[in-house]
Design an enzyme around this catalytic site. Structure first.
Site, short mmCIF file in Angstrom:
data_model
loop_
_atom_site.label_atom_id
_atom_site.label_comp_id
_atom_site.label_asym_id
_atom_site.label_seq_id
_atom_site.Cartn_x
_atom_site.Cartn_y
_atom_site.Cartn_z
N HIS A 167 0.87 -1.19 0.00
CA HIS A 167 0.00 0.00 0.00
C HIS A 167 0.91 1.24 0.00
O HIS A 167 2.04 1.17 0.50
CB HIS A 167 -0.84 -0.05 1.27
CG HIS A 167 -1.90 0.99 1.40
ND1 HIS A 167 -1.62 2.29 1.78
CD2 HIS A 167 -3.24 0.92 1.25
CE1 HIS A 167 -2.76 2.96 1.85
NE2 HIS A 167 -3.76 2.17 1.53
N GLN B 136 -4.53 -5.08 6.83
CA GLN B 136 -5.56 -5.97 6.27
C GLN B 136 -5.65 -7.31 6.98
O GLN B 136 -6.62 -8.03 6.79
CB GLN B 136 -5.28 -6.21 4.77
CG GLN B 136 -5.48 -4.99 3.90
CD GLN B 136 -6.90 -4.45 3.94
OE1 GLN B 136 -7.86 -5.17 4.23
NE2 GLN B 136 -7.05 -3.16 3.66
N ASP C 94 3.01 -4.62 8.03
CA ASP C 94 1.81 -3.81 7.87
C ASP C 94 0.62 -4.76 7.98
O ASP C 94 0.31 -5.50 7.04
CB ASP C 94 1.86 -3.12 6.50
CG ASP C 94 0.56 -2.43 6.14
OD1 ASP C 94 -0.41 -2.55 6.90
OD2 ASP C 94 0.52 -1.77 5.08
N1 PLP Z 1 -1.71 -0.64 4.57
C1 PLP Z 1 -2.66 -1.39 3.99
C2 PLP Z 1 -2.32 -2.77 3.50
C3 PLP Z 1 -3.96 -0.88 3.84
O1 PLP Z 1 -4.90 -1.61 3.25
C4 PLP Z 1 -4.23 0.42 4.31
C5 PLP Z 1 -5.57 1.01 4.12
O2 PLP Z 1 -6.36 0.58 3.32
C6 PLP Z 1 -3.21 1.15 4.93
C7 PLP Z 1 -1.95 0.58 5.03
C8 PLP Z 1 -3.45 2.52 5.45
O3 PLP Z 1 -4.34 2.48 6.52
P1 PLP Z 1 -4.88 3.83 7.19
O4 PLP Z 1 -5.43 4.64 6.06
O5 PLP Z 1 -5.92 3.36 8.14
O6 PLP Z 1 -3.73 4.49 7.84
#
Ligand code: PLP
Length: 434
Positions: free
Chosen positions: A154, A234, A231
């Protein structure tokens, strides 16, 4: 009755019973695993009517809906406990501080971390990764060092590392994936070396649903002395995580992806590592003593929680984790796997529909394209039927580019979804006409 055949199960399109091989009977799979209709009653928003149709929420990878118990906990906090924390002698300060610190213990227990000192509250996954990049990263990454990511990440797990690389002269290395969206582990191993200082890895891809071989990668990275950030945005709501077993150096997640409020998230960090890291944000709450000549910081975790915290949402996050734990992540994962298999088989029957990403290990996220329609058109058409899916680049442009795409439709499931909802979606897709 119409049905299509899976490898091991016969799945019927309408009432969705399942064939139990041990007793030769058909039974309702939802009821057999847990009572999904009862669970749905916990989520008031699932009663919403959208475009004169019952809401079908298939945008869970973006954010999850909240059970009444979480909503009630927020209300209770503001009705009975609201105060700033850690700083006053009055009763409400004690109530709010207890509620906040109890939530920290709930997170510790949920992850099976060794100590509450390893749990830091932040805004969400994005802020959590920024915390690590801008504190530990700035203090430890040097020119020539390598930061190893994967093609699946992401943007939240790319941009802070890219910035760090620009600032320090370190190099970003990207591990490749195959056409199904699986990390090529043999290639990955070749990229790990003496220059690798940090490995950043999503536990589950938010676009393709790929479950990455996180345990193997943590072990490989540690063998060569690299640090690992997972991370878990998900994965947190979908697969059980035992932090002591997985053993990353940091793991981050967002509360809103696990039935808690927006604007709150967690960084788990190994105690010795956090102890040795200076804070990235500074101000009130994180200091021990301040003069104009000298400042000393509080011990972890408070050293990393500058300013007034998002107290009510921390408390409500604790409630969300309790709620999930009561159902049990193993039961959730089993039920969602069944939904995933059912939805995948159903979607594959639709002429012109192509599923993007078919990893062997997959969580309940399905990206697809439909011939003749832009993803945004599919999203709008489904919305007319009350069905919420995501269309776009899902904040993960590199993986889409790797697959020769710019956007997909993404259907993502949670434990309150049902086979009947999937059937509605399939019927709507069969009839789509923009
Ligand atoms: N990492 C992953 C794999 C995600 O799916 C997301 C959000 O969809 C994030 C990071 C970022 O999350 P947030 O916007 O809650 O900080």
């Amino acid at each position: 009755m119409e049905y299509f055949k899976a490898n091991t199960l016969r799945i019927y399109q309408d009432s969705a019973p399942i064939f139990n091989k041990s007793n030769g009977k058909l039974y309702d799979s939802n009821a057999a695993i847990f009572d999904v209709e009862k669970i749905r009653q916990d989520f008031p928003i699932l009663n919403e009517v959208i475009n004169e149709k019952p809401l079908i929420w298939f945008d869970n990878a973006s954010t999850t809906q909240k059970p009444q118990t979480v909503i009630d906990r927020l209300t209770y906090f503001y009705q009975h406990e609201n105060s700033n924390i850690h700083r006053a002698a009055h009763t409400l300060a004690a109530r709010a501080t207890d509620a906040y610190e109890n939530a920290r213990e709930t997170v510790r227990h949920f992850l099976n971390a060794k100590s509450v000192n390893e749990i830091i509250f932040v805004k969400g996954t994005t802020e959590g990764i920024n915390l690590v990049a801008k504190s530990w990263g700035k203090q430890n990454i040097k020119a020539g060092d390598e930061i190893l990511l994967t093609h699946l990440e992401h943007h939240a797990n790319i941009v802070p590392w890219h910035q760090l690389a620009m600032e320090t002269g370190a190099k970003l290395i990207v591990a490749p994936v195959d056409d199904q969206g699986q990390i090529l582990l043999d290639e990955y191993k070749k990229l790990l070396g003496s220059r690798t200082k940090l490995v950043g890895l999503c536990h589950i891809s938010n676009v393709l649903g790929t479950v990455t071989p996180a345990q193997e990668i943590v072990n490989l990275a540690h063998e060569i002395g690299a640090k690992v950030l997972i991370d878990a945005a998900q994965s947190i709501a979908h697969i059980p995580i035992d932090i002591q077993e997985l053993n990353p150096d940091w793991l981050v997640f967002s509360g809103h992806k696990i039935f808690g409020p927006t604007g709150i998230g967690v960084v788990y960090g190994r105690q010795d590592l956090l102890d040795a890291t200076d804070p990235w944000q500074s101000g009130g709450n994180m200091i021990s003593e301040v003069s104009f000549e000298h400042i000393s910081y509080r011990p972890i975790p408070k050293r990393f929680e500058a300013g007034t915290a998002n107290i009510a949402d921390v408390v409500a996050l604790g409630k969300a984790l309790d709620y999930v734990q009561n159902i049990g992540l193993t039961a959730i994962a089993n039920y969602e796997n069944e939904l995933l298999e059912y939805a995948t088989l159903g979607l594959k029957t639709i002429p012109g529909l192509h599923i993007v990403g078919n990893a062997m290990e997959k969580a309940s996220v399905i990206s697809f394209l439909l011939d003749g329609f832009a993803p945004s058109e599919v999203g709008q058409a489904l919305n007319k039927q009350g069905i919420a899916v995501r269309s776009g680049h899902h904040c993960a442009q590199p993986i889409l580019k790797r697959l020769g795409l710019t956007s997909t439709v993404r259907l993502s499931l949670a434990f309150y979804n049902t086979k009947s909802e999937i059937n509605h979606c399939i019927k709507a897709l069969e009839k789509i006409d923009c």
